[in-house]
Design a protein around this motif. Structure first.
Motif, short mmCIF file in Angstrom:
data_model
loop_
_atom_site.label_atom_id
_atom_site.label_comp_id
_atom_site.label_asym_id
_atom_site.label_seq_id
_atom_site.Cartn_x
_atom_site.Cartn_y
_atom_site.Cartn_z
N TYR A 33 -6.55 -5.55 6.35
CA TYR A 33 -5.54 -4.67 6.58
C TYR A 33 -4.86 -4.26 5.49
O TYR A 33 -4.53 -4.74 4.65
N GLY A 34 -4.04 -3.34 5.73
CA GLY A 34 -3.02 -2.76 4.75
C GLY A 34 -1.90 -2.51 5.37
O GLY A 34 -1.47 -2.16 6.50
N GLN A 35 -0.66 -2.90 4.58
CA GLN A 35 0.80 -2.53 4.71
C GLN A 35 1.52 -2.03 3.62
O GLN A 35 1.52 -2.56 2.70
N GLY A 36 2.54 -1.19 4.11
CA GLY A 36 3.42 -0.54 2.86
C GLY A 36 3.85 0.73 3.20
O GLY A 36 3.80 1.21 4.34
N PHE A 37 4.86 1.21 2.24
CA PHE A 37 5.44 2.39 2.58
C PHE A 37 4.62 3.53 2.61
O PHE A 37 4.89 4.49 3.18
N GLY A 38 3.47 3.37 2.06
CA GLY A 38 2.22 4.45 2.18
C GLY A 38 1.97 4.89 3.70
O GLY A 38 1.57 6.17 3.90
N TYR A 39 2.26 3.96 4.67
CA TYR A 39 2.03 4.01 6.05
C TYR A 39 3.29 4.24 6.50
O TYR A 39 3.45 5.23 7.00
N VAL A 85 0.82 -1.16 0.02
CA VAL A 85 -0.15 -0.03 -0.09
C VAL A 85 0.72 1.16 -0.01
O VAL A 85 1.30 1.66 1.15
N GLU A 86 1.03 1.84 -1.33
CA GLU A 86 1.99 2.94 -1.37
C GLU A 86 1.40 4.45 -1.39
O GLU A 86 1.92 5.40 -1.27
N ASN A 87 -0.03 4.47 -1.30
CA ASN A 87 -0.67 5.63 -1.40
C ASN A 87 -2.19 5.55 -1.08
O ASN A 87 -2.56 4.54 -0.81
N ALA A 88 -2.72 6.59 -1.02
CA ALA A 88 -4.13 6.71 -0.28
C ALA A 88 -5.05 6.07 -1.36
O ALA A 88 -5.99 5.56 -0.95
N HIS A 89 -4.86 6.22 -2.52
CA HIS A 89 -5.64 5.67 -3.67
C HIS A 89 -5.74 4.23 -3.44
O HIS A 89 -6.80 3.40 -3.68
#
Length: 335
Positions: free
Chosen positions: A300-306, A284-288
């Motif tokens: 759940y989400g995980q990624g550099f966007g967080y 998950v890299e961005n809000a979109h």
């Protein structure tokens, strides 16, 4: 490189060539020294790909010595306590609050600083250190999680995921070690989550099912990592005691551009919900992307966007901010 006909099949051989000159000084005339140098050259040719060629040069000596030094440093790193977990937040897509962390190995080298994992994990595997690394990561992560739960009772069902390395599920004392770590840390049942890949399961499904069942009985929860990237079998998924599916980051990163990826993500989410499994989307890299996953009913989400993987102190600050206002300080939610 011409094809050879063997047992009814065409075999296409390749050759890697290492070359050395006898004009490298007096010691270069010695046969044993020539062989040593040409072996360095041919190894260099192999690392460049199949069918390559390389000539001996002094730079190869430097590379060889660097690798030897790296191996020695890595062995000592375990003794000196330089290997530690960093923690990447896993966020509840509905509430925006931190639900848990994934522990990822990092090496704080005394001279080189923070060594990227892709520079030492492969070497650790070649050196047969992955089981030691897995035990270290489980032990340190469980202790850290126990401390967070003690200091922050409002964290509720906070969990920490730890990856089992390739083949670790076959280690003889794995279940006993996990049970001991959970007991010593006094963790709630399911707080320590172990991530397993499909490849590990498919090597021996019957044995994997037995070990996974025993791990769950020992108090661990279980996640199937990178679901959809291997030879997925729904029969395995229905029979094995998983709690969580993790969607590979490739499908998440491309779901807003590729209709096939979007359909795969939605299908995995629906499958997980139908089987009463929680679903974590990586990448998950961005809000979109966060919005698309929320619309798909992903948990759940995980990624550099967080956030990237953080040292323990920074991860606790992140957790504190999430607990203070009910949501995590997430770039993806405001970007």
């Amino acid at each position: 490189e011409q094809p050879l006909r063997v047992a009814g099949f065409d075999i296409y051989p390749t050759v890697s060539i290492g070359a050395v000159s006898t004009e490298g000084g007096p010691d270069a005339a010695d046969a044993a020294e020539l062989l040593r140098r040409v072996e360095l050259a041919v190894e260099q040719a192999k690392t460049a790909g199949r069918g390559g060629a390389a000539a001996y040069g002094r730079a190869l000596e430097t590379d060889s010595l660097s690798r030897l030094a790296m191996e020695a440093d890595l062995r000592n790193a375990f003794v000196r306590g330089e290997i530690e977990p960093f923690y990447q937040p896993i966020v509840n897509l509905i509430t925006g609050a931190v639900a848990g962390f994934e522990a990822l190995a990092r090496w704080r080298h005394p001279k080189r600083g923070l060594v990227p994992p892709d520079e030492f994990l492969g070497l650790a595997d070649e050196m047969g250190l992955m089981n030691d690394l897995g035990l270290l990561m489980m032990t340190q992560s469980a202790r850290q999680l126990a401390e967070w739960l003690h200091r922050h009772p409002g964290a509720g069902k906070l969990f920490c995921s730890v990856n089992l390395s390739v083949g670790e599920i076959e280690r003889a004392n794995l279940v006993e070690d996990v049970a001991r770590i959970i007991a010593e840390s006094n963790l709630p049942k399911g707080a320590l989550k172990l991530e397993v890949t499909e490849g590990d399961i498919m090597r021996d499904t019957a044995h994997a099912a037995e070990v996974l069942t025993r791990l769950r009985e020992a108090g661990a929860s279980l996640a199937l990592d990178d679901f959809g990237t291997g030879f997925s079998s729904l029969s395995y998924l229905a029979r094995l005691p998983f709690d969580t599916l993790k969607i590979d980051r490739y499908f998440v990163l491309t779901m807003d551009k590729d209709e096939g990826s979007a359909k795969i993500v939605k299908s995995v989410v629906n499958l997980g919900r139908d089987l009463s499994l929680e679903v974590v989307a990586e990448g998950v890299e961005n809000a979109h992307l966060a919005r698309l996953l929320l619309d798909a009913n992903c948990h759940y989400g995980q990624g550099f966007g967080y956030a990237p993987a953080l040292p323990a102190q920074e991860a606790e600050v992140y957790l504190n901010e999430s607990l203070a206002d009910g949501t995590a300080p997430i770039k993806a939610r405001s970007a």
